[in-house]
Design a protein around this motif. Structure first.
Motif, PDB file in Angstrom:
ATOM      1  N   ARG A   1       0.829  -1.206   0.000  1.00 42.41           N
ATOM      2  CA  ARG A   1       0.000   0.000   0.000  1.00 42.41           C
ATOM      3  C   ARG A   1       0.867   1.261   0.000  1.00 42.41           C
ATOM      4  O   ARG A   1       0.602   2.207  -0.756  1.00 42.41           O
ATOM      5  CB  ARG A   1      -0.921  -0.012   1.218  1.00 42.41           C
ATOM      6  CG  ARG A   1      -1.755   1.260   1.408  1.00 42.41           C
ATOM      7  CD  ARG A   1      -2.642   1.122   2.644  1.00 42.41           C
ATOM      8  NE  ARG A   1      -3.461   2.299   2.861  1.00 42.41           N
ATOM      9  CZ  ARG A   1      -3.088   3.333   3.614  1.00 42.41           C
ATOM     10  NH1 ARG A   1      -1.896   3.320   4.207  1.00 42.41           N
ATOM     11  NH2 ARG A   1      -3.885   4.365   3.783  1.00 42.41           N
TER      12      ARG A   1
ATOM     13  N   ILE B   1       0.928   4.088  -2.920  1.00 38.95           N
ATOM     14  CA  ILE B   1       0.525   5.476  -2.664  1.00 38.95           C
ATOM     15  C   ILE B   1       1.497   6.440  -3.340  1.00 38.95           C
ATOM     16  O   ILE B   1       1.088   7.405  -4.002  1.00 38.95           O
ATOM     17  CB  ILE B   1       0.436   5.738  -1.147  1.00 38.95           C
ATOM     18  CG1 ILE B   1      -0.833   5.084  -0.589  1.00 38.95           C
ATOM     19  CG2 ILE B   1       0.434   7.237  -0.843  1.00 38.95           C
ATOM     20  CD1 ILE B   1      -0.951   5.127   0.928  1.00 38.95           C
TER      21      ILE B   1
ATOM     22  N   PHE C   1      -0.897  12.634   1.850  1.00 39.89           N
ATOM     23  CA  PHE C   1      -1.381  11.255   1.797  1.00 39.89           C
ATOM     24  C   PHE C   1      -0.642  10.464   2.869  1.00 39.89           C
ATOM     25  O   PHE C   1       0.588  10.476   2.922  1.00 39.89           O
ATOM     26  CB  PHE C   1      -1.163  10.644   0.408  1.00 39.89           C
ATOM     27  CG  PHE C   1      -1.978  11.292  -0.656  1.00 39.89           C
ATOM     28  CD1 PHE C   1      -3.348  11.089  -0.714  1.00 39.89           C
ATOM     29  CD2 PHE C   1      -1.394  12.136  -1.591  1.00 39.89           C
ATOM     30  CE1 PHE C   1      -4.128  11.709  -1.684  1.00 39.89           C
ATOM     31  CE2 PHE C   1      -2.160  12.751  -2.569  1.00 39.89           C
ATOM     32  CZ  PHE C   1      -3.531  12.541  -2.612  1.00 39.89           C
ATOM     33  N   ASP C   2      -1.414   9.809   3.697  1.00 38.40           N
ATOM     34  CA  ASP C   2      -0.844   9.086   4.834  1.00 38.40           C
ATOM     35  C   ASP C   2      -0.655   7.617   4.460  1.00 38.40           C
ATOM     36  O   ASP C   2      -1.624   6.874   4.311  1.00 38.40           O
ATOM     37  CB  ASP C   2      -1.770   9.217   6.045  1.00 38.40           C
ATOM     38  CG  ASP C   2      -1.144   8.677   7.317  1.00 38.40           C
ATOM     39  OD1 ASP C   2      -0.018   8.132   7.244  1.00 38.40           O
ATOM     40  OD2 ASP C   2      -1.765   8.802   8.384  1.00 38.40           O
TER      41      ASP C   2
ATOM     42  N   THR D   1      -1.228   2.295  12.649  1.00 37.76           N
ATOM     43  CA  THR D   1      -2.294   3.216  13.059  1.00 37.76           C
ATOM     44  C   THR D   1      -3.106   2.624  14.206  1.00 37.76           C
ATOM     45  O   THR D   1      -3.543   3.346  15.118  1.00 37.76           O
ATOM     46  CB  THR D   1      -3.211   3.524  11.861  1.00 37.76           C
ATOM     47  OG1 THR D   1      -2.426   4.114  10.817  1.00 37.76           O
ATOM     48  CG2 THR D   1      -4.325   4.476  12.245  1.00 37.76           C
TER      49      THR D   1
ATOM     50  N   PRO E   1      -5.847   5.583  -0.046  1.00 39.68           N
ATOM     51  CA  PRO E   1      -6.650   6.708   0.446  1.00 39.68           C
ATOM     52  C   PRO E   1      -7.378   7.431  -0.677  1.00 39.68           C
ATOM     53  O   PRO E   1      -6.971   7.363  -1.843  1.00 39.68           O
ATOM     54  CB  PRO E   1      -5.613   7.615   1.115  1.00 39.68           C
ATOM     55  CG  PRO E   1      -4.296   7.214   0.567  1.00 39.68           C
ATOM     56  CD  PRO E   1      -4.403   5.798   0.120  1.00 39.68           C
ATOM     57  N   LYS E   2      -8.441   8.118  -0.303  1.00 44.41           N
ATOM     58  CA  LYS E   2      -9.186   8.928  -1.263  1.00 44.41           C
ATOM     59  C   LYS E   2      -8.237   9.953  -1.875  1.00 44.41           C
ATOM     60  O   LYS E   2      -7.391  10.522  -1.201  1.00 44.41           O
ATOM     61  CB  LYS E   2     -10.339   9.633  -0.552  1.00 44.41           C
ATOM     62  CG  LYS E   2     -11.254  10.403  -1.484  1.00 44.41           C
ATOM     63  CD  LYS E   2     -12.394  11.035  -0.707  1.00 44.41           C
ATOM     64  CE  LYS E   2     -13.296  11.837  -1.647  1.00 44.41           C
ATOM     65  NZ  LYS E   2     -14.406  12.501  -0.906  1.00 44.41           N
TER      66      LYS E   2
END
Length: 327
Positions: A18, A22, A93-94, A101, A304-305
């Motif tokens: 991921r 990203i 962006f995380d 998390t 993420p969005k």
């Protein structure tokens, strides 16, 4: 004939997949440069590949220009860094691994309950920095069981602990036992913080080490989970070496060895495994390769969005419109 056994599972986990995706999608949608706080994952080959494509790795937000796009690494960041990035209006962006998390949320819950939170982890590691930065005070760090006695915690204080996700389960449990002996009422995470991928790879390397004479772990020296894999193999009593790439494999390690085990840390890409296999084959005049049985991982974390397919199409349309206006 030399035999090579490949650990299963090995290499990329869902969090690393991921995080890399990203950065790649951000480059595709928003163009270069994309700024990344710290190395996106701890692997030299991955980082250099992304750098060539336009990623810029920085340590402080002062190195990020106004209006730029910023990605937080998979290891997570302190709350102060997140606040600073958003206050400056950066597009953020995380890429923090969702399992990291989860630990951040545990810290928030424990602090809200008025507990002093003790983190089991390696000082200086970005994940530890990010997790310790989830609380403004009220957190302590221990690396080993012997550190527990030196903790300066007020008598009668409520305590809790969390763990860096990439530690050896055996090591972290030893420290946790020391914490429970000193603080019998200490609160613990609802589920173990050691991530599923770390545990699967450590279990796999134990099986691997029991069947070979030498273990090679593919991973960078900065990778916590890769270093733990090497340590796990050594504890089984087998020589083990950490190598970044095939060029790091020293041929004298292979002398007199008939069964070689290969695994890869969670941030090491599979092509590096193939390169190491080919180097051994070349050095030994051929080798039989067998993949061990093990856990098959299917977990996928969503992007993420702002990085979905429709965002890419919107960015392309905006670029086309801008080009038309300028013609």
């Amino acid at each position: 004939m030399v035999k090579i056994l490949l650990a299963q599972p090995r290499g990329f986990c869902a969090g690393v997949d991921r995080a890399i995706a990203i950065v790649e999608r951000a480059l595709e949608i928003y163009g270069r440069p994309i700024y990344v706080r710290h190395e996106i994952v701890h692997n030299r080959t991955v980082v250099e590949g992304l750098r060539r494509r336009g990623a810029v790795f920085i340590d402080t937000l002062s190195d990020v220009p106004e209006g730029a796009t910023l990605v937080f690494s998979a290891h997570g960041v302190p709350l102060a860094v997140e606040r600073e990035a958003r206050s400056r209006g950066l597009r953020v962006f995380d890429a923090t691994c969702p399992l990291v998390t989860k630990v951040h949320r545990e810290v928030a819950r424990m602090r809200e309950a008025g507990r002093i939170v003790i983190m089991i982890g390696h000082r200086g590691h970005p994940e530890v920095e990010g997790t310790m930065g989830q609380a403004e005070g009220g957190m302590e760090l221990v690396e080993t069981a012997s550190d527990v006695a030196g903790l300066k915690v007020p008598e009668g204080a409520k305590t809790a602990y969390v763990t860096q996700t990439t530690l050896s389960l055996d090591d972290s449990e030893e420290v946790a036992r020391a914490l429970r002996r000193r603080f019998p009422d200490i609160d613990r995470p609802k589920k173990d913080d050691i991530c599923y991928a770390t545990q699967h790879r450590q279990d796999a390397v134990k099986r691997l080490a029991a069947a070979v004479q030498l273990v090679l772990v593919i991973g960078s020296s900065t990778s916590s989970n890769s270093n733990r894999l090497r340590e796990v193999a050594e504890r089984v009593g087998v020589p083990a070496h950490l190598v970044d790439t095939a060029e790091d494999v020293r041929l004298e390690w292979l002398e007199g060895i008939e069964r070689i085990g290969i695994t890869a840390g969670a941030s090491a890409p599979e092509p590096l495994v193939r390169d190491v296999v080919e180097r051994i084959r070349s050095a030994c005049g051929g080798a039989e390769v067998e993949e061990q049985a093990g856990e098959r991982e299917s977990l996928v974390f969503p992007l993420p969005k702002g990085l979905w397919d429709r965002d890419l199409e919107a960015a392309r349309a905006a670029r086309a419109a801008s080009a038309g206006e300028g013609s």
